[in-house]
Motif scaffolding. Sequence first.
Motif, PDB file in Angstrom:
ATOM      1  N   THR A   1     -38.623  17.837  58.387  1.00 58.72           N
ATOM      2  CA  THR A   1     -37.828  18.131  59.579  1.00 58.72           C
ATOM      3  C   THR A   1     -36.353  18.192  59.220  1.00 58.72           C
ATOM      4  OG1 THR A   1     -39.430  17.080  61.058  1.00 58.72           O
ATOM      5  CG2 THR A   1     -37.185  17.299  61.876  1.00 58.72           C
TER       6      THR A   1
ATOM      7  N   GLY B   1     -35.465  21.209  57.361  1.00 56.67           N
ATOM      8  CA  GLY B   1     -35.376  22.367  58.252  1.00 56.67           C
ATOM      9  C   GLY B   1     -34.127  22.381  59.108  1.00 56.67           C
ATOM     10  N   GLY B   2     -33.299  21.349  58.980  1.00 52.35           N
ATOM     11  CA  GLY B   2     -32.036  21.313  59.723  1.00 52.35           C
ATOM     12  C   GLY B   2     -32.124  20.648  61.067  1.00 52.35           C
ATOM     13  N   ASP B   3     -33.266  20.002  61.373  1.00 53.09           N
ATOM     14  CA  ASP B   3     -33.439  19.349  62.666  1.00 53.09           C
ATOM     15  C   ASP B   3     -33.366  17.832  62.528  1.00 53.09           C
ATOM     16  OD1 ASP B   3     -33.796  21.775  64.043  1.00 53.09           O
ATOM     17  OD2 ASP B   3     -35.915  21.838  63.453  1.00 53.09           O
ATOM     18  N   GLU B   4     -33.325  17.143  63.657  1.00 52.45           N
ATOM     19  CA  GLU B   4     -33.263  15.694  63.693  1.00 52.45           C
ATOM     20  C   GLU B   4     -34.648  15.135  64.000  1.00 52.45           C
ATOM     21  OE1 GLU B   4     -30.933  12.201  63.298  1.00 52.45           O
ATOM     22  OE2 GLU B   4     -30.280  14.300  63.133  1.00 52.45           O
TER      23      GLU B   4
ATOM     24  N   GLN C   1     -37.595  12.999  65.488  1.00 52.09           N
ATOM     25  CA  GLN C   1     -37.746  12.402  66.814  1.00 52.09           C
ATOM     26  C   GLN C   1     -38.969  11.489  66.851  1.00 52.09           C
ATOM     27  OE1 GLN C   1     -35.437  12.967  69.241  1.00 52.09           O
ATOM     28  NE2 GLN C   1     -34.342  14.356  67.850  1.00 52.09           N
TER      29      GLN C   1
END
Length: 208
Positions: free
Chosen positions: A60, A63-66, A68
């Motif tokens: 994640t 992929g540049g996301d945070e 959760q």
Amino acid sequence: MGKLLHISASPRGEASESLRIARVFTETFQEAHPDDEVEHWDLWDGSLPDFAVGARAKMTVFGGDEPQGAEAEAWEAARRTFERFDSADRLLFSVPMWNASVPYVLKQFIDVVSQPGWIFTVDPATGYGPQLSGRGKRVAVVYTSAVWGPPLGPEFGSDFQSTFFGDWLRWTGLTDIQDIRFHPTLTGDRDEARREADARARDIAKVF
């Protein structure tokens, strides 16, 4: 005040040669550096987090996301593990040889702390960028084995122990590395091998 962190990959307690040599090292270090902190981290004590969910969190982040939810919790646990590792400017690893390589708990440690932005960056043109370089960290590694030894042929095994672990250290940017070796083999002089390993441990620890 500096800090020496001893990270142990042996579960054998008083029967462990790598732990015995590490004890010689840490005791000498404390005598030579009375104002420095010494911390011992037994990788078998249950403190390493499981990384099944963490592996998803890693992708994640890639992929540049945070992350959760459960991924965020796993990522935070991995971060705490990394921060404990990164808290010391002096690192001592005790690493017995298991099946020509390292104990699986040490590989678990490596897989937990080796994360983007903490240990490495990666660029499509230039490849990996080590994140621990240039920070004055020093490393000593105790390598032990019972059967394999440098002068023996492949019928006595191979050394994927120090080749793997040394490569990982350099990949992170930790390049100030000194080895302490105990490889008496099945027919060697164990007492002499102990004396040599202990002497090297003391010599390094005094100026570490």
